[in-house]
Design a protein around this motif. Structure first.
Motif, PDB file in Angstrom:
ATOM      1  N   MET A   1      51.681  35.116  42.758  1.00  0.00           N
ATOM      2  CA  MET A   1      50.119  35.421  42.116  1.00  0.00           C
ATOM      3  C   MET A   1      50.006  34.126  41.398  1.00  0.00           C
ATOM      4  SD  MET A   1      49.497  37.938  39.012  1.00  0.00           S
ATOM      5  CE  MET A   1      48.749  39.569  40.104  1.00  0.00           C
ATOM      6  N   ASP A   2      48.685  33.503  41.685  1.00  0.00           N
ATOM      7  CA  ASP A   2      48.431  32.499  40.846  1.00  0.00           C
ATOM      8  C   ASP A   2      47.647  32.929  39.663  1.00  0.00           C
ATOM      9  OD1 ASP A   2      47.307  30.074  40.335  1.00  0.00           O
ATOM     10  OD2 ASP A   2      45.885  30.014  41.823  1.00  0.00           O
ATOM     11  N   TRP A   3      48.060  32.728  38.510  1.00  0.00           N
ATOM     12  CA  TRP A   3      47.511  33.387  37.221  1.00  0.00           C
ATOM     13  C   TRP A   3      46.688  32.066  36.667  1.00  0.00           C
ATOM     14  CZ3 TRP A   3      51.233  36.260  33.537  1.00  0.00           C
ATOM     15  CH2 TRP A   3      51.545  37.298  34.140  1.00  0.00           C
ATOM     16  N   SER A   4      46.336  31.003  37.688  1.00  0.00           N
ATOM     17  CA  SER A   4      45.305  29.912  37.129  1.00  0.00           C
ATOM     18  C   SER A   4      43.979  30.200  37.774  1.00  0.00           C
ATOM     19  CB  SER A   4      45.786  28.593  37.416  1.00  0.00           C
ATOM     20  OG  SER A   4      45.987  28.407  38.787  1.00  0.00           O
ATOM     21  N   SER A   5      44.004  30.920  38.701  1.00  0.00           N
ATOM     22  CA  SER A   5      42.468  31.239  39.339  1.00  0.00           C
ATOM     23  C   SER A   5      41.854  32.164  38.781  1.00  0.00           C
ATOM     24  CB  SER A   5      42.927  31.611  40.944  1.00  0.00           C
ATOM     25  OG  SER A   5      43.475  32.861  40.995  1.00  0.00           O
ATOM     26  N   PRO A   6      40.314  32.212  38.835  1.00  0.00           N
ATOM     27  CA  PRO A   6      39.673  32.932  37.909  1.00  0.00           C
ATOM     28  C   PRO A   6      39.412  34.364  38.602  1.00  0.00           C
ATOM     29  CG  PRO A   6      38.234  31.290  38.866  1.00  0.00           C
ATOM     30  CD  PRO A   6      39.716  31.108  39.100  1.00  0.00           C
ATOM     31  N   ILE A   7      39.156  35.556  38.009  1.00  0.00           N
ATOM     32  CA  ILE A   7      39.073  36.696  38.542  1.00  0.00           C
ATOM     33  C   ILE A   7      37.856  37.431  38.155  1.00  0.00           C
ATOM     34  CG2 ILE A   7      41.249  37.270  39.282  1.00  0.00           C
ATOM     35  CD1 ILE A   7      41.311  39.068  36.737  1.00  0.00           C
ATOM     36  N   GLY A   8      36.927  38.356  38.777  1.00  0.00           N
ATOM     37  CA  GLY A   8      35.762  38.816  38.271  1.00  0.00           C
ATOM     38  C   GLY A   8      35.974  40.024  37.435  1.00  0.00           C
ATOM     39  N   ARG A   9      34.805  40.657  36.812  1.00  0.00           N
ATOM     40  CA  ARG A   9      35.075  41.754  35.981  1.00  0.00           C
ATOM     41  C   ARG A   9      35.822  42.923  36.572  1.00  0.00           C
ATOM     42  NH1 ARG A   9      29.062  42.712  34.178  1.00  0.00           N
ATOM     43  NH2 ARG A   9      28.066  41.952  35.887  1.00  0.00           N
ATOM     44  N   VAL A  10      35.553  43.294  37.975  1.00  0.00           N
ATOM     45  CA  VAL A  10      35.827  44.497  38.527  1.00  0.00           C
ATOM     46  C   VAL A  10      37.300  44.158  38.665  1.00  0.00           C
ATOM     47  CG1 VAL A  10      35.719  45.731  40.794  1.00  0.00           C
ATOM     48  CG2 VAL A  10      33.492  44.768  39.729  1.00  0.00           C
ATOM     49  N   SER A  11      37.888  43.086  39.203  1.00  0.00           N
ATOM     50  CA  SER A  11      39.228  42.901  39.397  1.00  0.00           C
ATOM     51  C   SER A  11      39.950  42.987  38.068  1.00  0.00           C
ATOM     52  CB  SER A  11      39.518  41.634  39.895  1.00  0.00           C
ATOM     53  OG  SER A  11      38.632  41.352  41.396  1.00  0.00           O
ATOM     54  N   TYR A  12      39.241  42.435  37.002  1.00  0.00           N
ATOM     55  CA  TYR A  12      40.035  42.495  35.769  1.00  0.00           C
ATOM     56  C   TYR A  12      40.142  43.944  35.377  1.00  0.00           C
ATOM     57  CZ  TYR A  12      40.547  42.567  30.680  1.00  0.00           C
ATOM     58  OH  TYR A  12      40.988  42.803  29.317  1.00  0.00           O
ATOM     59  N   PHE A  13      39.220  44.756  35.326  1.00  0.00           N
ATOM     60  CA  PHE A  13      39.113  46.138  35.078  1.00  0.00           C
ATOM     61  C   PHE A  13      40.134  46.769  35.939  1.00  0.00           C
ATOM     62  CE2 PHE A  13      37.450  50.436  35.321  1.00  0.00           C
ATOM     63  CZ  PHE A  13      37.749  50.819  34.004  1.00  0.00           C
ATOM     64  N   ALA A  14      40.374  46.633  37.204  1.00  0.00           N
ATOM     65  CA  ALA A  14      41.199  47.250  38.163  1.00  0.00           C
ATOM     66  C   ALA A  14      42.556  46.967  37.660  1.00  0.00           C
ATOM     67  CB  ALA A  14      40.983  46.984  39.615  1.00  0.00           C
ATOM     68  N   GLN A  15      42.745  45.513  37.350  1.00  0.00           N
ATOM     69  CA  GLN A  15      44.174  45.369  36.891  1.00  0.00           C
ATOM     70  C   GLN A  15      44.455  45.826  35.522  1.00  0.00           C
ATOM     71  OE1 GLN A  15      44.875  41.114  37.044  1.00  0.00           O
ATOM     72  NE2 GLN A  15      44.310  40.942  39.125  1.00  0.00           N
ATOM     73  N   LYS A  16      43.410  45.859  34.613  1.00  0.00           N
ATOM     74  CA  LYS A  16      43.857  46.575  33.336  1.00  0.00           C
ATOM     75  C   LYS A  16      44.367  47.971  33.470  1.00  0.00           C
ATOM     76  CE  LYS A  16      43.481  46.366  28.893  1.00  0.00           C
ATOM     77  NZ  LYS A  16      44.320  45.905  27.769  1.00  0.00           N
ATOM     78  N   VAL A  17      43.654  48.602  34.182  1.00  0.00           N
ATOM     79  CA  VAL A  17      43.648  50.322  34.585  1.00  0.00           C
ATOM     80  C   VAL A  17      45.129  50.426  35.076  1.00  0.00           C
ATOM     81  CG1 VAL A  17      42.972  52.054  35.767  1.00  0.00           C
ATOM     82  CG2 VAL A  17      41.372  50.805  34.515  1.00  0.00           C
ATOM     83  N   PHE A  18      45.382  49.552  36.165  1.00  0.00           N
ATOM     84  CA  PHE A  18      46.796  49.670  36.787  1.00  0.00           C
ATOM     85  C   PHE A  18      48.013  49.437  35.682  1.00  0.00           C
ATOM     86  CE2 PHE A  18      50.410  47.286  38.903  1.00  0.00           C
ATOM     87  CZ  PHE A  18      50.726  48.475  39.850  1.00  0.00           C
ATOM     88  N   TYR A  19      47.716  48.432  35.130  1.00  0.00           N
ATOM     89  CA  TYR A  19      48.818  47.858  34.154  1.00  0.00           C
ATOM     90  C   TYR A  19      49.196  48.906  32.861  1.00  0.00           C
ATOM     91  CZ  TYR A  19      49.153  43.407  36.539  1.00  0.00           C
ATOM     92  OH  TYR A  19      49.337  42.270  37.384  1.00  0.00           O
ATOM     93  N   THR A  20      47.957  49.586  32.351  1.00  0.00           N
ATOM     94  CA  THR A  20      47.871  50.487  31.559  1.00  0.00           C
ATOM     95  C   THR A  20      48.564  51.828  32.007  1.00  0.00           C
ATOM     96  OG1 THR A  20      45.930  49.620  30.527  1.00  0.00           O
ATOM     97  CG2 THR A  20      46.626  51.910  29.851  1.00  0.00           C
ATOM     98  N   ILE A  21      48.346  52.119  33.174  1.00  0.00           N
ATOM     99  CA  ILE A  21      49.133  53.449  33.708  1.00  0.00           C
ATOM    100  C   ILE A  21      50.184  53.187  34.084  1.00  0.00           C
ATOM    101  CG2 ILE A  21      48.837  55.180  35.800  1.00  0.00           C
ATOM    102  CD1 ILE A  21      45.817  54.789  35.801  1.00  0.00           C
ATOM    103  N   LEU A  22      50.828  52.027  34.643  1.00  0.00           N
ATOM    104  CA  LEU A  22      52.143  51.623  34.762  1.00  0.00           C
ATOM    105  C   LEU A  22      52.892  51.651  33.651  1.00  0.00           C
ATOM    106  CD1 LEU A  22      54.063  50.729  36.964  1.00  0.00           C
ATOM    107  CD2 LEU A  22      53.452  48.275  36.397  1.00  0.00           C
ATOM    108  N   GLY A  23      52.359  50.935  32.567  1.00  0.00           N
ATOM    109  CA  GLY A  23      53.015  50.878  31.308  1.00  0.00           C
ATOM    110  C   GLY A  23      53.305  52.239  30.660  1.00  0.00           C
ATOM    111  N   LEU A  24      52.382  53.023  30.552  1.00  0.00           N
ATOM    112  CA  LEU A  24      52.588  54.547  30.250  1.00  0.00           C
ATOM    113  C   LEU A  24      53.333  55.294  30.990  1.00  0.00           C
ATOM    114  CD1 LEU A  24      48.775  55.193  29.284  1.00  0.00           C
ATOM    115  CD2 LEU A  24      50.527  55.028  27.783  1.00  0.00           C
ATOM    116  N   ILE A  25      53.594  55.169  32.250  1.00  0.00           N
ATOM    117  CA  ILE A  25      54.426  55.926  33.173  1.00  0.00           C
ATOM    118  C   ILE A  25      55.763  55.249  32.771  1.00  0.00           C
ATOM    119  CG2 ILE A  25      55.372  56.382  35.582  1.00  0.00           C
ATOM    120  CD1 ILE A  25      52.379  56.377  36.430  1.00  0.00           C
ATOM    121  N   LEU A  26      56.311  54.141  32.938  1.00  0.00           N
ATOM    122  CA  LEU A  26      57.341  53.324  32.725  1.00  0.00           C
ATOM    123  C   LEU A  26      57.988  53.801  31.281  1.00  0.00           C
ATOM    124  CD1 LEU A  26      57.086  50.176  34.544  1.00  0.00           C
ATOM    125  CD2 LEU A  26      58.262  52.076  35.079  1.00  0.00           C
TER     126      LEU A  26
END
Length: 103
Positions: A1-26
């Motif tokens: 994963m390249d963390w230096s490339s920009p992402i749009g707001r939809v991708s950011y929101f999707a990643q934020k939701v995914f990481y939040t759910i993953l974190g809560l489950i773990l």
């Protein structure tokens, strides 16, 4: 994963939701019988937080802002405003790249 490339707001929101759910489950899985998060759970939580910071860094790059703004994640209340800004601010670089690829 390249963390230096920009992402749009939809991708950011999707990643934020995914990481939040993953974190809560773990974290829910790593709670001991006394209701405390184990050391393993704290390590997992820290790793998920690093991934959230990576997504925020990429979104800030898209907006043309300095990545030092990630430090606002450490300030209570202000971090909520930062998440709202990153989610709803109109895109920059990532949106332009998507438009160019469609033409």
């Amino acid at each position: 994963m390249d963390w230096s490339s920009p992402i749009g707001r939809v991708s950011y929101f999707a990643q934020k939701v995914f990481y939040t759910i993953l974190g809560l489950i773990l974290i829910a899985v790593t709670v001991d019988s006394y209701g405390r998060v184990t050391t393993f759970g704290e390590i997992i939580s820290a790793l998920v937080f690093v991934c959230v910071l990576g997504a925020a860094s990429r979104r800030l790059r898209d907006l043309g802002r300095t990545r030092w703004l990630i430090l606002l994640y450490l300030v209570p209340i202000v971090n909520l405003l930062l998440v709202l800004y990153l989610t709803f601010a109109p895109g920059g670089l990532a949106s332009d790249n998507q438009l160019r690829s469609r033409v």
